[in-house]
Design a protein around this motif. Structure first.
Motif, mmCIF file in Angstrom:
data_model
loop_
_atom_site.group_PDB
_atom_site.id
_atom_site.type_symbol
_atom_site.label_atom_id
_atom_site.label_comp_id
_atom_site.label_asym_id
_atom_site.label_seq_id
_atom_site.Cartn_x
_atom_site.Cartn_y
_atom_site.Cartn_z
ATOM 1 N N PRO A 39 0.812 -1.300 0.212
ATOM 2 C CA PRO A 39 -0.064 -0.162 -0.208
ATOM 3 C C PRO A 39 0.806 1.343 -0.032
ATOM 4 N N CYS A 40 0.596 2.312 -1.007
ATOM 5 C CA CYS A 40 1.084 3.540 -1.258
ATOM 6 C C CYS A 40 2.714 3.420 -1.081
ATOM 7 N N ARG A 99 0.587 -4.939 -10.835
ATOM 8 C CA ARG A 99 -0.566 -5.363 -9.825
ATOM 9 C C ARG A 99 -1.229 -6.778 -10.538
ATOM 10 N N ARG A 146 -6.241 4.439 -6.390
ATOM 11 C CA ARG A 146 -4.915 3.691 -6.816
ATOM 12 C C ARG A 146 -4.369 4.528 -7.879
ATOM 13 N N PRO A 154 -2.792 10.442 -6.302
ATOM 14 C CA PRO A 154 -4.097 9.922 -6.588
ATOM 15 C C PRO A 154 -5.220 10.963 -7.280
#
Length: 284
Positions: A39-40, A99, A146, A154
């Motif tokens: 995440p991030c 991803r 995202r 974002p």
């Protein structure tokens, strides 16, 4: 080797282009891709060591180190379209293809290629409802939070995302949206069902009041967009087609609508002082 046919951008005539071979990543590049999938997470050049990248992760002012990698690993990911640099060339983040690759690796076997299009998360509409397994890849809000622009920011922040999710949960609890799958709280053939039907009805009425209040606060000019975006999970392109809007205009309007919705819920990216501090991202 696969050959793809495209049109020549100058003459318009068909031209043949060799497709990119699907080669395996070097071990260090594969590890870097895994780190960027957190995440991030992002990577940036190490100012103290030339030819190295530092991976950081976290958000909202909190950044935690996640390792150091060779700059060649970042170039390998960018060349394979698994990661992308921002406009300034100072921040490397994972791409949509990256991803998908991580999801394929996690699934393995025959489900690998189906998993690349899924992002399964467990959600609970309220404290009394059963947890539900949803595909976050079908949620345009998840895509917007995202998706990063050229500046690396974002499309919507965490407050706007949570505001849209809260509206969707209220709309679902208010029975304003079609339910997908079994509803375990409904009356069964054997006569069973909720222990207190009256309280269940009150719960629906309260959810409808919250939805009505939120849409009234946003305004009639934007409430329809929020219903399509947050409730029926329509993508931005579909909204533009149905409303005959110019391309990429729904993104701008959605930001405004979600911003007003976040203000209505009292959600802010950061506190502005002890007397005005609010509990952020509270799931009611």
């Amino acid at each position: 080797m696969n050959i793809s046919v495209e049109q020549d951008p100058r003459s318009g005539a068909p031209s043949k282009r060799r497709a990119k071979p699907a080669t395996d990543l070097p071990p260090e590049a594969a590890r870097l891709l895994t780190r960027l999938g957190e995440p991030c997470a992002y990577a940036r050049p190490d100012p103290l060591a030339e030819g190295s990248l530092i991976v950081r992760r976290g958000g909202d002012g909190i950044s935690v180190g996640s390792g150091r990698f060779a700059a060649a690993s970042g170039r390998a990911l960018a060349a394979a379209d698994l990661a992308e640099w921002d406009a300034a060339g100072t921040r490397l983040t994972i791409s949509t293809a990256g991803r998908s690759r991580l999801r394929r690796q996690a699934a393995g076997g025959e489900a690998a290629f189906a998993a690349q299009h899924r992002d399964l998360v467990v959600e609970q509409e309220d404290r009394t409802a059963e947890p539900v397994l949803r595909n976050a890849a079908e949620n345009p809000l998840a895509w917007m939070v995202r998706r990063r622009g050229r500046d690396g920011v974002p499309l919507i922040d965490a407050a706007c995302f949570e505001a849209g999710e809260r509206l969707r949960r209220d709309m679902t609890a208010a029975a304003l949206l079609p339910r997908m799958g079994s509803e375990f709280g409904a009356t069964r053939v054997d006569g069973g069902g909720p222990r207190d039907p009256a309280s269940a009805a009150d719960h629906v009425i309260a959810a409808r009041q919250r939805v009505r209040g939120a849409l009234d606060a946003v305004g009639g000019d934007l409430s329809g967009l929020l219903i399509d975006l947050c409730g029926f999970l329509k993508g931005l392109e579909r909204i533009e087609v149905e409303r005959r809007w110019p391309a990429r205009s729904a993104k701008v309007v959605a930001r405004i609508a979600l911003g007003r919705l976040a203000e209505h819920y009292g959600l802010e990216r950061e506190a502005t002082g002890p007397e005005r501090a609010r509990l952020r991202l509270w799931r009611g």
